[in-house]
Design an enzyme around this catalytic site. Structure first.
Site, short mmCIF file in Angstrom:
data_model
loop_
_atom_site.label_atom_id
_atom_site.label_comp_id
_atom_site.label_asym_id
_atom_site.label_seq_id
_atom_site.Cartn_x
_atom_site.Cartn_y
_atom_site.Cartn_z
N LYS A 11 0.84 -1.21 0.00
CA LYS A 11 0.00 0.00 0.00
C LYS A 11 0.87 1.24 0.00
CE LYS A 11 0.53 1.50 4.50
NZ LYS A 11 1.40 2.58 4.88
N ASP A 144 -2.93 -1.83 9.68
CA ASP A 144 -3.07 -1.73 8.21
C ASP A 144 -3.79 -2.93 7.60
OD1 ASP A 144 -1.77 0.72 8.06
OD2 ASP A 144 0.20 -0.17 7.69
P1 ATP Z 1 3.89 -0.63 7.79
O1 ATP Z 1 3.72 0.09 6.51
O2 ATP Z 1 2.66 -1.46 8.15
O3 ATP Z 1 4.41 0.20 8.91
P2 ATP Z 1 6.49 -1.60 7.29
O4 ATP Z 1 6.75 -1.46 5.83
O5 ATP Z 1 7.05 -0.52 8.16
O6 ATP Z 1 4.95 -1.78 7.52
P3 ATP Z 1 6.88 -4.45 7.45
O7 ATP Z 1 7.27 -4.78 6.06
O8 ATP Z 1 5.52 -4.86 7.85
O9 ATP Z 1 7.10 -2.91 7.80
O10 ATP Z 1 7.97 -5.11 8.41
C1 ATP Z 1 8.25 -4.60 9.70
C2 ATP Z 1 8.80 -5.74 10.55
O11 ATP Z 1 7.75 -6.69 10.79
C3 ATP Z 1 9.92 -6.51 9.88
O12 ATP Z 1 11.16 -5.98 10.18
C4 ATP Z 1 9.74 -7.93 10.42
O13 ATP Z 1 10.58 -8.17 11.51
C5 ATP Z 1 8.30 -7.99 10.92
N1 ATP Z 1 7.43 -8.92 10.14
C6 ATP Z 1 6.57 -9.80 10.65
N2 ATP Z 1 5.93 -10.47 9.69
C7 ATP Z 1 6.39 -10.02 8.53
C8 ATP Z 1 6.11 -10.34 7.16
N3 ATP Z 1 5.22 -11.29 6.81
N4 ATP Z 1 6.75 -9.64 6.21
C9 ATP Z 1 7.64 -8.68 6.56
N5 ATP Z 1 7.97 -8.37 7.82
C10 ATP Z 1 7.34 -9.01 8.81
#
Ligand code: ATP
Length: 291
Positions: A11, A144
């Site tokens: 997203k 989210d």
């Molecule tokens: P958001 O936009 O929801 O804040 P984000 O891009 O900041 O997400 P994610 O890609 O969701 O971050 O990853 C954040 C942390 O979540 C990762 O460093 C990892 O340790 C943990 N995590 C748990 N499950 C997953 C998954 N299926 N894919 C990626 N990371 C995951």
């Protein structure tokens, strides 16, 4: 054994506003979210008869050691919540996630995977959960996740649990740039509590421009109140924005709490040209369109 393959789109936050702090400690948000073609793909096998197995790998099949492959993975947690809520016995589940969405990017990578597992399991088990309870289950998994279950374009409020789909016919074209560092979401929320934004989003104005296919004016309406705070912590965010604009983006902005930055382009050719010229450095660069 039953199997299904599901896509988990990333997203973008086209707008992000913080309206205040709620009594439950969460921030009250108002956002325009867009699902895009950059996605993870997930294969789910149910009734395997064995212990739970979860594999996370890149598209070349290499393991991703930084992403937990156990109960800390949001996809695993989503499966647990699904079986608890429906009362369906878990008779062995195998989940294979091919990750393309960079982590710690503000692209909801983990939430997208959780949402895809909820949708996939619900379909495999004959749709025991209607959309509303499925979305509520998603909210228990992460803020989210309700949007990621719905996908498309949506106005998202609350802490993410109130998702109102928005009709947006013209396809938008983006270039997404992810620098090698992440940004602490907690640090940005803490900074936002003592900072009055100089500019706040006008989501309705943005939607009017997007509906008219007016990428030029839409670009000027992109707005994320976290962005100035992130630029203070990481001036590189500002430099990536400048680079996207110099490559012809109509507007550029950080998504969510970063660290990824996206540019909105007037068409696919302009976006793909910019994508090629921005590749080659330390940042990961992707072309994506709205889905
Ligand atoms: P958001 O936009 O929801 O804040 P984000 O891009 O900041 O997400 P994610 O890609 O969701 O971050 O990853 C954040 C942390 O979540 C990762 O460093 C990892 O340790 C943990 N995590 C748990 N499950 C997953 C998954 N299926 N894919 C990626 N990371 C995951």
């Amino acid at each position: 054994m039953k199997t299904i393959r599901v896509l988990a789109p990333a997203k973008l936050n086209l707008t992000l506003d913080i309206l205040g702090l709620r009594p439950d400690g969460y921030h009250e948000l108002d956002m325009l979210m867009q699902a895009v073609s950059l996605c993870d793909s997930i294969e789910i096998a149910a009734d395997t008869g064995g212990a739970r197995a979860l594999i996370c790998e890149d598209p070349a099949g290499n393991p991703l050691p930084d992403i937990p492959a156990d109960e800390r993975n949001l996809a695993w947690r989503a499966a647990d919540l699904f079986f608890q809520k429906t009362g369906i016995p878990d008779s062995g589940l195998s989940i294979r996630i091919v990750k393309r969405i960079p982590a710690q990017a503000g692209l909801a990578g983990g939430s997208a995977d959780a949402a895809a597992v909820l949708r996939g399991l619900n379909a495999l088990c004959g749709k025991p959960l209607r959309p509303k309870p499925l979305s509520e289950l998603g909210a228990d998994c992460g803020s989210d996740v309700p949007f990621c279950i719905r996908g498309g374009t949506a106005r998202v409020r609350g802490r993410g649990e109130r998702v109102r789909p928005v009709r947006l016919d013209p396809v938008q074209h983006y270039v997404i740039v992810k620098p090698p560092f992440g940004i602490s979401t907690a640090a940005l929320y803490a900074a936002s509590d003592t900072h009055v934004p100089a500019r706040r989003p006008d989501t309705d104005a943005l939607l009017r421009c997007l509906r008219q296919g007016d990428a030029e004016n839409a670009g000027a309406q992109l707005c994320n109140v976290f962005e100035p705070l992130a630029v203070q912590l990481h001036p590189e965010i500002g430099q990536i924005k400048e680079a996207l604009l110099a490559c012809g983006a109509c507007g550029a902005q950080m998504t969510g709490s970063g660290s990824a930055v996206f540019g909105l382009f007037s068409g696919p050719d302009a976006a793909k040209r910019a994508c090629e010229s921005l590749k080659g450095g330390e940042n990961a660069v992707f072309y994506a369109h709205s889905v």
